[in-house]
Design a protein around this motif. Structure first.
Motif, PDB file in Angstrom:
ATOM      1  N   ALA A 530       0.825  -1.210   0.000  1.00  0.00           N
ATOM      2  CA  ALA A 530       0.000   0.000   0.000  1.00  0.00           C
ATOM      3  C   ALA A 530       0.856   1.255   0.000  1.00  0.00           C
ATOM      4  N   LEU A 531       0.420   2.243  -0.759  1.00  0.00           N
ATOM      5  CA  LEU A 531       0.948   3.601  -0.690  1.00  0.00           C
ATOM      6  C   LEU A 531      -0.045   4.393   0.153  1.00  0.00           C
ATOM      7  N   ILE A 532       0.451   5.070   1.186  1.00  0.00           N
ATOM      8  CA  ILE A 532      -0.434   5.720   2.150  1.00  0.00           C
ATOM      9  C   ILE A 532      -0.090   7.208   2.256  1.00  0.00           C
ATOM     10  N   ALA A 533      -1.102   8.045   2.051  1.00  0.00           N
ATOM     11  CA  ALA A 533      -0.954   9.491   2.230  1.00  0.00           C
ATOM     12  C   ALA A 533      -1.701   9.882   3.499  1.00  0.00           C
ATOM     13  N   LEU A 534      -1.073  10.702   4.325  1.00  0.00           N
ATOM     14  CA  LEU A 534      -1.648  11.054   5.617  1.00  0.00           C
ATOM     15  C   LEU A 534      -2.322  12.423   5.587  1.00  0.00           C
ATOM     16  N   ASP A 535      -3.318  12.584   6.451  1.00  0.00           N
ATOM     17  CA  ASP A 535      -4.051  13.844   6.568  1.00  0.00           C
ATOM     18  C   ASP A 535      -3.192  14.840   7.353  1.00  0.00           C
ATOM     19  N   GLU A 536      -2.791  15.920   6.697  1.00  0.00           N
ATOM     20  CA  GLU A 536      -1.810  16.831   7.300  1.00  0.00           C
ATOM     21  C   GLU A 536      -2.262  17.447   8.625  1.00  0.00           C
ATOM     22  N   TRP A 542      -0.799  15.505  16.003  1.00  0.00           N
ATOM     23  CA  TRP A 542      -0.126  14.392  16.702  1.00  0.00           C
ATOM     24  C   TRP A 542       1.355  14.696  16.880  1.00  0.00           C
ATOM     25  N   ALA A 543       1.961  15.333  15.882  1.00  0.00           N
ATOM     26  CA  ALA A 543       3.397  15.623  15.927  1.00  0.00           C
ATOM     27  C   ALA A 543       3.751  16.519  17.109  1.00  0.00           C
ATOM     28  N   VAL A 544       2.877  17.466  17.429  1.00  0.00           N
ATOM     29  CA  VAL A 544       3.138  18.376  18.556  1.00  0.00           C
ATOM     30  C   VAL A 544       3.280  17.592  19.852  1.00  0.00           C
ATOM     31  N   GLU A 545       2.501  16.531  19.980  1.00  0.00           N
ATOM     32  CA  GLU A 545       2.522  15.726  21.208  1.00  0.00           C
ATOM     33  C   GLU A 545       3.713  14.772  21.262  1.00  0.00           C
ATOM     34  N   ALA A 554       6.717  16.821   5.479  1.00  0.00           N
ATOM     35  CA  ALA A 554       7.462  15.709   4.869  1.00  0.00           C
ATOM     36  C   ALA A 554       8.427  15.079   5.865  1.00  0.00           C
ATOM     37  N   GLU A 555       9.006  15.907   6.730  1.00  0.00           N
ATOM     38  CA  GLU A 555       9.949  15.384   7.724  1.00  0.00           C
ATOM     39  C   GLU A 555       9.213  14.579   8.802  1.00  0.00           C
ATOM     40  N   VAL A 556       8.033  15.047   9.179  1.00  0.00           N
ATOM     41  CA  VAL A 556       7.236  14.300  10.159  1.00  0.00           C
ATOM     42  C   VAL A 556       6.817  12.950   9.577  1.00  0.00           C
ATOM     43  N   VAL A 557       6.412  12.937   8.310  1.00  0.00           N
ATOM     44  CA  VAL A 557       6.007  11.687   7.653  1.00  0.00           C
ATOM     45  C   VAL A 557       7.148  10.684   7.641  1.00  0.00           C
ATOM     46  N   ALA A 558       8.364  11.155   7.419  1.00  0.00           N
ATOM     47  CA  ALA A 558       9.521  10.266   7.308  1.00  0.00           C
ATOM     48  C   ALA A 558      10.054   9.807   8.667  1.00  0.00           C
ATOM     49  N   ASP A 559       9.593  10.409   9.736  1.00  0.00           N
ATOM     50  CA  ASP A 559      10.113  10.065  11.058  1.00  0.00           C
ATOM     51  C   ASP A 559       9.737   8.623  11.430  1.00  0.00           C
ATOM     52  N   PRO A 560      10.662   7.858  12.010  1.00  0.00           N
ATOM     53  CA  PRO A 560      10.384   6.462  12.379  1.00  0.00           C
ATOM     54  C   PRO A 560       9.179   6.320  13.304  1.00  0.00           C
ATOM     55  N   ARG A 561       8.924   7.317  14.154  1.00  0.00           N
ATOM     56  CA  ARG A 561       7.769   7.235  15.050  1.00  0.00           C
ATOM     57  C   ARG A 561       6.452   7.287  14.279  1.00  0.00           C
ATOM     58  N   THR A 562       6.431   8.050  13.186  1.00  0.00           N
ATOM     59  CA  THR A 562       5.226   8.102  12.349  1.00  0.00           C
ATOM     60  C   THR A 562       5.019   6.770  11.644  1.00  0.00           C
ATOM     61  N   VAL A 563       6.095   6.225  11.119  1.00  0.00           N
ATOM     62  CA  VAL A 563       6.013   4.926  10.438  1.00  0.00           C
ATOM     63  C   VAL A 563       5.514   3.858  11.417  1.00  0.00           C
ATOM     64  N   GLU A 564       6.025   3.903  12.652  1.00  0.00           N
ATOM     65  CA  GLU A 564       5.596   2.940  13.668  1.00  0.00           C
ATOM     66  C   GLU A 564       4.118   3.115  14.007  1.00  0.00           C
ATOM     67  N   LEU A 565       3.668   4.391  14.061  1.00  0.00           N
ATOM     68  CA  LEU A 565       2.263   4.675  14.334  1.00  0.00           C
ATOM     69  C   LEU A 565       1.362   4.025  13.292  1.00  0.00           C
ATOM     70  N   ILE A 566       1.682   4.248  12.024  1.00  0.00           N
ATOM     71  CA  ILE A 566       0.846   3.715  10.941  1.00  0.00           C
ATOM     72  C   ILE A 566       0.969   2.202  10.853  1.00  0.00           C
ATOM     73  N   GLU A 567       2.143   1.679  11.161  1.00  0.00           N
ATOM     74  CA  GLU A 567       2.349   0.221  11.173  1.00  0.00           C
ATOM     75  C   GLU A 567       1.337  -0.451  12.101  1.00  0.00           C
ATOM     76  N   GLY A 568       1.081   0.170  13.253  1.00  0.00           N
ATOM     77  CA  GLY A 568       0.114  -0.393  14.183  1.00  0.00           C
ATOM     78  C   GLY A 568      -1.279  -0.497  13.584  1.00  0.00           C
ATOM     79  N   TYR A 569      -1.683   0.537  12.844  1.00  0.00           N
ATOM     80  CA  TYR A 569      -2.999   0.507  12.209  1.00  0.00           C
ATOM     81  C   TYR A 569      -3.046  -0.515  11.074  1.00  0.00           C
ATOM     82  N   VAL A 570      -1.972  -0.652  10.325  1.00  0.00           N
ATOM     83  CA  VAL A 570      -1.917  -1.647   9.248  1.00  0.00           C
ATOM     84  C   VAL A 570      -2.107  -3.046   9.836  1.00  0.00           C
ATOM     85  N   GLN A 571      -1.446  -3.319  10.935  1.00  0.00           N
ATOM     86  CA  GLN A 571      -1.573  -4.632  11.570  1.00  0.00           C
ATOM     87  C   GLN A 571      -3.005  -4.880  12.028  1.00  0.00           C
TER      88      GLN A 571
END
Length: 629
Positions: A530-536, A542-545, A554-571
């Motif tokens: 899947a290619l996933i685009a996030l709602d800015e 979420w990034a502020v927290e 773009a930098e927030v999207v690339a951050d490992p914490r963001t990838v981990e966040l979305i990984e949880g929803y994919v699972q």
């Protein structure tokens, strides 16, 4: 013959005739509301109104003005403008003159605008402003048949060096010429209306398509008069409704709403500025509104984000209330199906009452507090989103249709609506499911064919009138249709398994509040990705927290914490899927998909091939070194 059958079978040949009937029946009733800016920015804008009689006076002046310009019956008049009251008035003026409207999205680039003007052989272009005028001027040498450009914004109707004399004029000037023509020849417009045939071309709408040049869909007058009467017969809209209309009127979904309104006679508040939707809902306080699924998804994500920002306790309450809403909606719909009542068990009703006071009432107030029903169309609404709003008291009636079927072929019937289906066919529309699952439709709403493309017409329209929609679906025993996918979008993996990508994408969008768009890929591959685009706005909140405040999107999207966040929803999504449907890998896109980059249509439908072409490198990356899975 039933009252419904009589209403439809005895329909006039054109919406122009229905307009005459409406004006005669309720000349002093309010027809349209529209925003008026304060002079020189002094104070907030106000809303003005037109009665049916006043609207008809302007429509007739526009029609007579076009006759004065020499426009003949069935000649095309193009209309390139955002949604505003002048769009409706000029479209009706074109119809009453006997000509046919060619609709053009104002976001269409100059090259494609020129193609549509040329292919349609449009004689006149009604352009909203200087930007739309400039597109025609840029390609004027290629458009020898374009005799005039009528500009809605009077200050922008300025001839340029090299323009033929009289090529540019304002809408106000067109109306003045029309009024003078009517003064000299009072019956000029009525004669044109009386001469209209039901099979005469009324509208030419170019489908945005996913590849190649758009195709012009020829819709005769009878398709619109049928739609007007059929929607009226469903009682989906009522004479005392107030509709908020913001959808693009160049799209068939927006266009059909203008026809049904004339037949029913309710009020429509018109303003296409999408950045004003939330504010306009509070001002207009509509009872009825149509929207595309992305609007409801954004509202849901916004509510979830605000709850999260309010702290853990508030977010926990929201999540509980969301589940109660879905449970309540499913129970009430199931009970209505069995017994005809929406009663639910006492315990669930009690929880729902508490959740209503804490959460749902505020959501309804954000929609103006009077919303009786919404209609959702153009693409699939994720069922979990639909159930949430249903349980919260925002009743979303999903419908189904295509440009080629004049927009509304199916709609959910009032109290008997069923989330996850598109309802039942409109009176007078036939449906059958082909052996391969494709939905076939026949009825007065079906197009006459593609403009100047007989071979393309023959591919989808059979000689006996059955139209091949290209969509896959199934009918319940009592006639409710469920769309499962686009025929051409079905994925067949290298293991021979079929996957409906929109089903997986819909589940993901309903579960993950951060996602804006998702594109599932897997054709001829051994697993799905899947290619996933996030709602800015949601992501940046979420990034502020999470100590990412101030960083670019773009930098927030690339951050490992963001990838981990979305990984949880994919699972979590994968847990509810068959093994061959699961998303094995995904990539987050550096920006959201949009119309400007050609990844979404103007009605926000996904252009799957365009997205896959643009991000082919990410897709290949997800399959590098892949083994059978």
């Amino acid at each position: 013959m039933t009252e419904t059958q009589a209403l439809i079978e005895n329909r006039p040949p054109s919406v122009a005739t229905i307009l005459l009937e409406r004006v005669e029946a309720t000349p002093g009733a309010e027809a349209y509301r529209y925003p008026v800016p304060a002079p020189s920015g002094q104070g907030p804008e106000t809303w003005a109104s037109l009665t049916w009689g006043q609207a008809a006076e302007r429509v007739f002046a526009i029609a007579a003005g076009l006759v004065e310009l020499g426009v003949q019956p069935e000649e095309r008049v193009a209309l390139s403008s955002a949604t505003r009251v002048e769009w409706i008035l000029t479209d009706l003026g074109v119809l009453c003159s006997g000509a046919a409207t060619t609709t053009i999205y104002p976001s269409t680039n100059a090259e494609e605008t020129a193609f549509i003007l040329s292919d349609s052989e449009s004689r006149v272009l009604i352009a909203e402003n200087a930007a739309q005028l400039a597109k025609a001027r840029q390609h004027r040498a290629e458009l020898p048949g374009l005799a005039h450009v009528v500009v809605v914004e009077e200050a922008d109707a300025v001839p340029a060096e090299g323009d033929p004399e009289g090529w540019v004029l304002s809408l106000a000037e067109l109306e003045r010429r029309g009024a003078a023509r009517l003064a000299a020849e009072p019956g000029a417009v009525r004669e044109r209306i009386e001469g209209l045939r039901s099979d005469q071309l009324a509208t030419l709408i170019y489908t945005s398509g996913t590849t190649g040049r758009p195709k012009g869909v020829r819709l005769p007058h009878d398709t619109w008069s049928y739609m007007a009467r059929a929607i009226q017969a469903t009682e989906m809209v009522r004479p005392d409704d107030v509709q908020f209309l913001w959808l693009p009127l160049a799209h068939v979904f927006g266009k059909v709403l203008t026809c049904s309104q004339i037949s029913t006679g309710h009020v429509t508040a018109v303003d296409g500025r999408q950045d004003r939707i939330a504010e306009n809902l509070r001002v207009v306080r509509p009872t009825y509104m149509a929207a595309v699924p992305r609007v409801f998804e954004k509202v849901y994500n916004g509510v979830a984000t605000k709850a999260r920002e309010g702290g853990g306790a508030k977010y926990k309450i929201f999540r509980w209330a969301a589940e109660v809403a879905r449970e309540y909606a499913k129970a009430s719909q199931d009970n209505f199906r069995r017994t005809g009542t929406t009663a639910v068990p006492f315990g669930l009703a009690t929880k729902h009452k508490i959740a209503d006071a804490l959460v749902y009432a505020k959501i309804r107030e954000a929609f103006g507090g009077r919303l009786r029903a919404c209609v959702s169309g153009a693409s699939a609404l994720p069922p979990d989103i639909g159930y949430f709003f249903s349980g919260a008291g925002i009743h979303i009636l999903e419908g189904y249709g295509l440009t080629e079927t004049s927009a509304a072929s199916f709609v959910n019937p009032g109290e008997a609506y069923r989330t996850g289906t598109v309802g039942k066919p409109l009176p007078g529309t036939e449906v059958r499911i082909a052996d391969d699952g494709e939905i076939l439709l026949r009825g007065p709403g079906v197009m006459a064919g593609y403009h100047r493309l007989p071979e393309k017409t023959a591919e989808v329209l059979e000689s006996d009138g059955w139209f091949h929609t290209g969509d896959i679906g199934e009918l319940s025993p009592d006639g409710y249709l469920r769309i499962t996918d686009r025929k051409k979008d079905l994925i067949k993996t290298s293991g021979g398994k079929y996957v409906a990508p929109t089903e997986v994408e819909g589940r993901f969008k309903a579960l993950c509040p951060f996602v804006s768009n998702a594109v599932v890929h897997g054709a001829d591959r051994n697993y799905c990705t899947a290619l996933i685009a996030l709602d800015e706005p949601t992501l940046m909140s979420w990034a502020v927290e999470h100590d990412l405040a101030g960083k670019p999107y773009a930098e927030v999207v690339a951050d490992p914490r963001t990838v981990e966040l979305i990984e949880g929803y994919v699972q979590r999504v994968n847990e509810g899927l068959q093994r061959w449907q699961t998303i094995k890998k995904f990539r987050l896109l550096p920006r959201d998909l949009d119309v400007e980059h050609g990844e979404l249509t103007p009605s926000l439908k996904l252009k799957r091939p365009a997205v896959e072409r643009r991000y082919q490198h990410l897709i290949e990356e997800m399959y590098e070194g892949a083994r059978e899975a």
